[in-house]
Structure formats: structure tokens, C-alpha cells
Scaffold this active site. Structure first.
Site, PDB file in Angstrom:
ATOM      1  N   LEU A 189       0.874  -1.160   0.159  1.00 28.81           N
ATOM      2  CA  LEU A 189       0.001  -0.083  -0.043  1.00 28.81           C
ATOM      3  C   LEU A 189       0.960   1.252   0.043  1.00 28.81           C
ATOM      4  O   LEU A 189       1.518   1.583   1.018  1.00 28.81           O
ATOM      5  CB  LEU A 189      -0.712   0.187   1.229  1.00 28.81           C
ATOM      6  CG  LEU A 189      -2.065   0.774   1.405  1.00 28.81           C
ATOM      7  CD1 LEU A 189      -2.704   0.569   2.754  1.00 28.81           C
ATOM      8  CD2 LEU A 189      -1.780   2.315   1.190  1.00 28.81           C
ATOM      9  N   ARG A 271      -3.879   9.853   6.343  1.00 28.39           N
ATOM     10  CA  ARG A 271      -4.325   8.730   5.423  1.00 28.39           C
ATOM     11  C   ARG A 271      -5.445   8.212   5.630  1.00 28.39           C
ATOM     12  O   ARG A 271      -5.841   7.673   6.656  1.00 28.39           O
ATOM     13  CB  ARG A 271      -2.922   8.099   5.054  1.00 28.39           C
ATOM     14  CG  ARG A 271      -2.040   8.784   4.362  1.00 28.39           C
ATOM     15  CD  ARG A 271      -0.674   7.847   4.207  1.00 28.39           C
ATOM     16  NE  ARG A 271      -0.004   7.566   5.451  1.00 28.39           N
ATOM     17  CZ  ARG A 271       0.967   6.700   5.596  1.00 28.39           C
ATOM     18  NH1 ARG A 271       1.460   6.205   4.597  1.00 28.39           N
ATOM     19  NH2 ARG A 271       1.460   6.457   6.848  1.00 28.39           N
TER      20      ARG A 271
HETATM   21  N1  LIG Z   1       3.628  15.185   5.757  1.00 32.56           N
HETATM   22  C1  LIG Z   1       4.802  14.682   5.305  1.00 32.56           C
HETATM   23  N2  LIG Z   1       4.616  13.605   4.325  1.00 32.56           N
HETATM   24  C2  LIG Z   1       5.502  12.828   4.207  1.00 32.56           C
HETATM   25  C3  LIG Z   1       7.028  13.006   4.693  1.00 32.56           C
HETATM   26  N3  LIG Z   1       7.802  12.202   4.098  1.00 32.56           N
HETATM   27  C4  LIG Z   1       7.165  11.266   3.431  1.00 32.56           C
HETATM   28  N4  LIG Z   1       5.649  11.769   3.566  1.00 32.56           N
HETATM   29  C5  LIG Z   1       4.619  11.024   2.825  1.00 32.56           C
HETATM   30  O1  LIG Z   1       4.339   9.774   3.731  1.00 32.56           O
HETATM   31  C6  LIG Z   1       3.868   8.877   2.614  1.00 32.56           C
HETATM   32  C7  LIG Z   1       4.755   7.490   2.568  1.00 32.56           C
HETATM   33  O2  LIG Z   1       4.612   6.903   3.767  1.00 32.56           O
HETATM   34  P1  LIG Z   1       4.670   5.397   3.432  1.00 32.56           P
HETATM   35  O3  LIG Z   1       6.242   4.872   3.186  1.00 32.56           O
HETATM   36  O4  LIG Z   1       3.524   4.842   2.500  1.00 32.56           O
HETATM   37  O5  LIG Z   1       4.183   4.628   4.725  1.00 32.56           O
HETATM   38  P2  LIG Z   1       4.860   4.490   6.208  1.00 32.56           P
HETATM   39  O6  LIG Z   1       3.433   4.889   7.165  1.00 32.56           O
HETATM   40  O7  LIG Z   1       6.010   5.258   6.222  1.00 32.56           O
HETATM   41  O8  LIG Z   1       4.990   2.903   6.406  1.00 32.56           O
HETATM   42  P3  LIG Z   1       5.621   1.733   5.322  1.00 32.56           P
HETATM   43  O9  LIG Z   1       4.563   0.942   4.691  1.00 32.56           O
HETATM   44  O10 LIG Z   1       6.625   1.033   6.257  1.00 32.56           O
HETATM   45  O11 LIG Z   1       6.506   2.656   4.344  1.00 32.56           O
HETATM   46  C8  LIG Z   1       3.811   9.257   1.423  1.00 32.56           C
HETATM   47  O12 LIG Z   1       2.524  10.063   1.228  1.00 32.56           O
HETATM   48  C9  LIG Z   1       4.847  10.601   1.371  1.00 32.56           C
HETATM   49  O13 LIG Z   1       4.503  11.636   0.625  1.00 32.56           O
HETATM   50  C10 LIG Z   1       7.181  14.378   5.478  1.00 32.56           C
HETATM   51  O14 LIG Z   1       8.162  14.475   5.950  1.00 32.56           O
HETATM   52  N5  LIG Z   1       6.077  15.028   5.707  1.00 32.56           N
END
Ligand SMILES: Nc1nc2c(ncn2[C@@H]2O[C@H](COP(=O)(O)OP(=O)(O)OP(=O)(O)O)[C@@H](O)[C@H]2O)c(=O)[nH]1
Ligand SMILES: [Zn+2]
EC number: 3.5.4.25
Length: 338
Positions: A189, A271
Site C-alpha cells: 500500500l 491517510r
Molecule cells: N507530511 C509529510 N509527509 C511525508 C513526509 N515524508 C514522506 N511523506 C509521505 O509519507 C507517505 C509515505 O509513507 P509510506 O512509506 O507509504 O508509509 P509508512 O507509514 O511510512 O509505512 P511503510 O509501509 O513502512 O513504508 C507519502 O504520502 C509521502 O508523501 C514528510 O516529511 N511530511
């Protein structure tokens, strides 16, 4: 919201979004902002607010116009505009409308700040708090179309596009390998990250996670299994690209990824995982093996009716630019990262 139209909430006042307003001459002594913003502005009599993104109504000494309201709305402008106020917090007796307005700003990807009942606002669009809930209802999502899509990782991929009434964001799923009802797919996802997915940003781990997920699913298909990538259009954990970049500016001032969202008056995690569950349901997928380090994703999908039989760790090497981001995910968001 993105057009900058004033909105008239049922049971509430007229609210004009400060960032995008088309009514350039509008003025009001009252502004709706987040509790986090209120705290930064050191409101004279602010009550304790439970959530940084909770709405707060403030009154300035003089009527505010859009030029004076923008620095109140945008924490990224604080260094350039240190002196604001004084303001007083006032009681809100239209709470549902205020909460819905803050949520609408998040969905629209703009700063959560509004002039309240302004003069010279122009004609307002009527809306009810229930409209906002209906808009985000996962059941409205349908498969729009599907097509064969050979990709670098796998020549046997198929893309499925999803649409929902009134929502311009189009989510997609990529099915890799042959779908089989009796074999659980490997699922990733993935939430949209323009900077990481397309531009190769080093500030997060999204790009490498996306590439590695596709490679793992292709390998799974080679072995006779299959995989599903859900690509969800919820950039920046649901706050949108522009607000994510504002959060990056705050991160450059020393705030971590969670604090930066909160300082903007936005949720640190917004999300919607039930839409992902709806996509799996529409694809006919009931049980999955989920590639993630985030136990909250597993719980959210299970609560939405998806049976997650296994969490497959999905950790990629860090770099000097994303090490703090990953440490914050581990220490504050409960990610299982070694
Ligand atoms: N607001 C914000 N969003 C971020 C930042 N860095 C990454 N994102 C967002 O975080 C989301 C990615 O998270 P994921 O890698 O899907 O999910 P996760 O919760 O980290 O968990 P994993 O499944 O372990 O990767 C994307 O929508 C990115 O745009 C940040 O510093 N600030
Ligand atoms: Zn990213």
C-alpha cells in the site's frame, strides 16, 4: 476551496480560505485557525486544545485583510514576519462546521485558515458538514477501467484505475502476475510521494520502497504467485504536496516530520486506509501478505475487513538526508525499523 470561493456551512458563518481567496478586498476581525497556530501566536486566553489541528476562533484588534491574514495562517512565514497580534480566542458555537472546514482545507491541500463572516466576500457556496463525510465515503469508489501495462519490473502487469464521484484524485492498482483466488497476493500500500517517487528525493524512503516492492512482486510472480501495488493519491500522508513542502521548510528549521505537520495546523497522519481496503475488495482480494514496517497500516486494513495473514518487513537502507525521518517514524509512529 482551491478556487478560493467563500463557503457557507449549514449552521455556521461564511468562511473564506485565506490562502486562495478570490475576494481580494475581503476583511474581517475574526479568523478561524488551528490550535497549533493559536499556540504559536500566544493567544491571550486560549483554552487547552486536545489536538493541534483543532479549530480556534481568534479576534484581532483591527479588521484583518488577506495581506495581514496570510502571515497569521502560514508558519513558514514566521521568520520574516515575527510581530503579529495581539489576538483573543473566542468561543465557537458552530463546532461541526469549524471541524468540517479544517478537514476541507486539508483535503484541498491549503492552509487551514479562514476569514469568518468577512465583508466583501462575494457569493458563498452552500455546504453541510455531512457533505464532507459523504465525499470521503470509500463505498463511492468504483473501478473506472483496466488495461495491460508491461513495466520495467514485470511484463505481465495490469493497471486498474479507480474513481469516486466528486473526487478528482484517481487511485490505481497494479496487478503483477496472474490473479488467483486461492493464493494470497503480496501487497504494497503505497501513498503518493511526488518528490520521492518521481524526483528521487533523499528526504524519505518512498522511491526505493516503491522500486523494491515492484521487484519483490515480480519475483513472486516468477515463482507462480502474484502481487498488488495500491498507489494511493494521498500525498504527504494526506496533507497534499504544497503543505508537505511547507512541512519540509519547517523541518529545515529543526522540526521533525510529525511536529512540522502539527505546526501547520494539520494532522500528522491523515491517510485513509479504508479506501485501500475498498480497492482490494473491488479487485476481489480478501486476504493479503502486506509489505510494510508500519503496524498501524496492518490494523487499519484489518479493521476495514482485509485479512492480513503476514506482515512482510520492507526496510531499505537509509541515507544522511532521511536518517532523522526514519528515526522519527521508529520512535514516534511505531514503525518496526531496525
Ligand atoms: N507530511 C509529510 N509527509 C511525508 C513526509 N515524508 C514522506 N511523506 C509521505 O509519507 C507517505 C509515505 O509513507 P509510506 O512509506 O507509504 O508509509 P509508512 O507509514 O511510512 O509505512 P511503510 O509501509 O513502512 O513504508 C507519502 O504520502 C509521502 O508523501 C514528510 O516529511 N511530511
Ligand atoms: Zn516520500
Amino acid at each position: 476551496m482551491r478556487h478560493g470561493w467563500p463557503i457557507a456551512f449549514e449552521g455556521g458563518p461564511i468562511l473564506l480560505p485565506v490562502e486562495t481567496s478570490i475576494a481580494r478586498e475581503a476583511t474581517s476581525p475574526l479568523m478561524l485557525i488551528s490550535a497549533a497556530r493559536g499556540a504559536t501566536l500566544k493567544l491571550a486566553n486560549q483554552r487547552e486544545a486536545a489536538e493541534p489541528h483543532a479549530p480556534v476562533l481568534i479576534r484581532g484588534g483591527e479588521p484583518l485583510d488577506l495581506r495581514t491574514a496570510l502571515p497569521i495562517a502560514d508558519p513558514a512565514l514566521d521568520l520574516a514576519n515575527p510581530l503579529k497580534g495581539p489576538f483573543k480566542a473566542e468561543h465557537i458555537d458552530w463546532c461541526d462546521a469549524a471541524l468540517a472546514a479544517m478537514e476541507l482545507a486539508r483535503i484541498a491541500g491549503i492552509l487551514p485558515a479562514f476569514l469568518v463572516d468577512p465583508d466583501n466576500a462575494g457569493e458563498a457556496q452552500p455546504i453541510s458538514a455531512g457533505d464532507v463525510d459523504a465525499w470521503s465515503e470509500p463505498d463511492r469508489l468504483q473501478i473506472a477501467t483496466r488495461a495491460r501495462l508491461p513495466i520495467a519490473a514485470s511484463e505481465t502487469a495490469e493497471i486498474v484505475a479507480f474513481r469516486s464521484a466528486d473526487d478528482t484524485r484517481e487511485h490505481v492498482a497494479l496487478v503483477i502476475g496472474r490473479q488467483q483466488g486461492d493464493v494470497e497476493p503480496l501487497v504494497r500500500l503505497h501513498s503518493e510521494c511526488l518528490t520521492g517517487d518521481i524526483l528521487g528525493s533523499l528526504k524519505c524512503d518512498c522511491g526505493p520502497q516503491l522500486d523494491a516492492a515492484l521487484a519483490a512482486m515480480a519475483a513472486e510472480a516468477e515463482r507462480g504467485g502474484w502481487g498488488v501495488l495500491l498507489y494511493m493519491r494521498q500525498e504527504g500522508r494526506g496533507i497534499g504536496l504544497v503543505n508537505k513542502l511547507r512541512a519540509y521548510r519547517l523541518q529545515d528549521q529543526g522540526f521533525d516530520t510529525i511536529e512540522a505537520n502539527q505546526r501547520l495546523g494539520l494532522p500528522d497522519e491523515a491517510r485513509d486506509f479504508s479506501t485501500a481496503a475498498r480497492m482490494l475488495d473491488l479487485l476481489g482480494v480478501r486476504g493479503i501478505r502486506l509489505m510494510t514496517n508500519n503496524p498501524r497500516k496492518v490494523v487499519a486494513l484489518e479493521n476495514a475487513g482485509v485479512a492480513v495473514s503476514e506482515r512482510v518487513p520492507h526496510q531499505l537502507p537509509d541515507n544522511p538526508h532521511n536518517a532523522r525521518y526514519l528515526a522519527t517514524k521508529r520512535d514516534k509512529s511505531g514503525h518496526l525499523l531496525g
